[in-house]
Design a protein around this motif. Sequence first.
Motif, PDB file in Angstrom:
ATOM      1  N   GLU A  96      61.685  -2.615  44.030  1.00 55.81           N
ATOM      2  CA  GLU A  96      61.541  -1.502  44.968  1.00 55.81           C
ATOM      3  C   GLU A  96      61.651  -0.194  44.207  1.00 55.81           C
ATOM      4  OE1 GLU A  96      63.475   0.018  49.188  1.00 55.81           O
ATOM      5  OE2 GLU A  96      64.150  -1.836  48.278  1.00 55.81           O
ATOM      6  N   SER A  97      60.996   0.832  44.710  1.00 52.99           N
ATOM      7  CA  SER A  97      61.018   2.139  44.079  1.00 52.99           C
ATOM      8  C   SER A  97      61.070   3.211  45.161  1.00 52.99           C
ATOM      9  CB  SER A  97      59.772   2.308  43.215  1.00 52.99           C
ATOM     10  OG  SER A  97      59.746   3.583  42.660  1.00 52.99           O
ATOM     11  N   VAL A  98      61.941   4.199  44.967  1.00 57.52           N
ATOM     12  CA  VAL A  98      62.104   5.274  45.947  1.00 57.52           C
ATOM     13  C   VAL A  98      61.982   6.608  45.226  1.00 57.52           C
ATOM     14  CG1 VAL A  98      63.676   6.346  47.602  1.00 57.52           C
ATOM     15  CG2 VAL A  98      63.641   3.876  47.361  1.00 57.52           C
ATOM     16  N   SER A  99      61.137   7.490  45.724  1.00 59.28           N
ATOM     17  CA  SER A  99      60.962   8.806  45.131  1.00 59.28           C
ATOM     18  C   SER A  99      62.150   9.690  45.487  1.00 59.28           C
ATOM     19  CB  SER A  99      59.673   9.431  45.643  1.00 59.28           C
ATOM     20  OG  SER A  99      59.530  10.724  45.108  1.00 59.28           O
ATOM     21  N   MET A 100      62.639  10.421  44.493  1.00 64.04           N
ATOM     22  CA  MET A 100      63.778  11.320  44.696  1.00 64.04           C
ATOM     23  C   MET A 100      63.379  12.742  44.291  1.00 64.04           C
ATOM     24  SD  MET A 100      66.115   9.306  45.804  1.00 64.04           S
ATOM     25  CE  MET A 100      67.646  10.168  45.624  1.00 64.04           C
ATOM     26  N   GLY A 101      62.329  13.243  44.872  1.00 60.62           N
ATOM     27  CA  GLY A 101      61.870  14.575  44.544  1.00 60.62           C
ATOM     28  C   GLY A 101      60.578  14.522  43.751  1.00 60.62           C
ATOM     29  N   VAL A 102      60.266  15.638  43.096  1.00 65.27           N
ATOM     30  CA  VAL A 102      58.998  15.766  42.405  1.00 65.27           C
ATOM     31  C   VAL A 102      58.939  14.895  41.152  1.00 65.27           C
ATOM     32  CG1 VAL A 102      57.461  17.382  41.248  1.00 65.27           C
ATOM     33  CG2 VAL A 102      58.701  18.108  43.267  1.00 65.27           C
ATOM     34  N   SER A 103      59.998  14.880  40.362  1.00 60.51           N
ATOM     35  CA  SER A 103      59.923  14.164  39.088  1.00 60.51           C
ATOM     36  C   SER A 103      60.964  13.066  38.938  1.00 60.51           C
ATOM     37  CB  SER A 103      60.058  15.155  37.936  1.00 60.51           C
ATOM     38  OG  SER A 103      61.352  15.733  37.973  1.00 60.51           O
ATOM     39  N   GLY A 104      61.683  12.728  39.983  1.00 57.96           N
ATOM     40  CA  GLY A 104      62.714  11.705  39.889  1.00 57.96           C
ATOM     41  C   GLY A 104      62.416  10.510  40.776  1.00 57.96           C
ATOM     42  N   LYS A 105      62.952   9.362  40.366  1.00 57.24           N
ATOM     43  CA  LYS A 105      62.704   8.142  41.114  1.00 57.24           C
ATOM     44  C   LYS A 105      63.850   7.172  40.872  1.00 57.24           C
ATOM     45  CE  LYS A 105      58.475   6.753  40.958  1.00 57.24           C
ATOM     46  NZ  LYS A 105      57.192   6.150  40.580  1.00 57.24           N
ATOM     47  N   LEU A 106      64.241   6.422  41.915  1.00 61.27           N
ATOM     48  CA  LEU A 106      65.168   5.311  41.769  1.00 61.27           C
ATOM     49  C   LEU A 106      64.360   4.034  41.861  1.00 61.27           C
ATOM     50  CD1 LEU A 106      68.252   6.246  43.957  1.00 61.27           C
ATOM     51  CD2 LEU A 106      68.149   6.093  41.493  1.00 61.27           C
ATOM     52  N   ALA A 107      64.615   3.098  40.951  1.00 64.69           N
ATOM     53  CA  ALA A 107      63.857   1.854  40.937  1.00 64.69           C
ATOM     54  C   ALA A 107      64.801   0.678  40.757  1.00 64.69           C
ATOM     55  CB  ALA A 107      62.829   1.863  39.807  1.00 64.69           C
ATOM     56  N   VAL A 108      64.552  -0.396  41.501  1.00 65.63           N
ATOM     57  CA  VAL A 108      65.270  -1.650  41.333  1.00 65.63           C
ATOM     58  C   VAL A 108      64.336  -2.582  40.575  1.00 65.63           C
ATOM     59  CG1 VAL A 108      66.352  -3.613  42.468  1.00 65.63           C
ATOM     60  CG2 VAL A 108      66.598  -1.326  43.432  1.00 65.63           C
TER      61      VAL A 108
END
Length: 115
Positions: free
Chosen positions: A48-60
Amino acid sequence: MTYYIIKLIIMLPIMAGMIYGGLWLYKKYQPGLIARLDTSARDLKVVESVSMGVSGKLAVVEFAGQKILLSVTRAQINMIASAGTATSSASAPFPPAALAEPDRDLLSTFKGRGA
């Protein structure tokens, strides 16, 4: 005047064809598309991947039977936590090493209170 109309009639379909062809080529040769089609034979899977703004991302990411939570930015990739699929407990360094010293102290204070 007729010269411009003839030029428009000839150039408009050519331009539309070039746009359509460019989009078709982009779709066909999009980077990573082939790798995404055959996920059964891969050892590394993005769960899974979740965008955290313009240049950040959380990924499992799942690798070798473990799920790993990653923080991904343009400049770096940091592991936040990891959990084995057999055991559901997550292990993370506390406080995270990426935090500045004042933030680590504040986070430790909250953890000490049970919040």
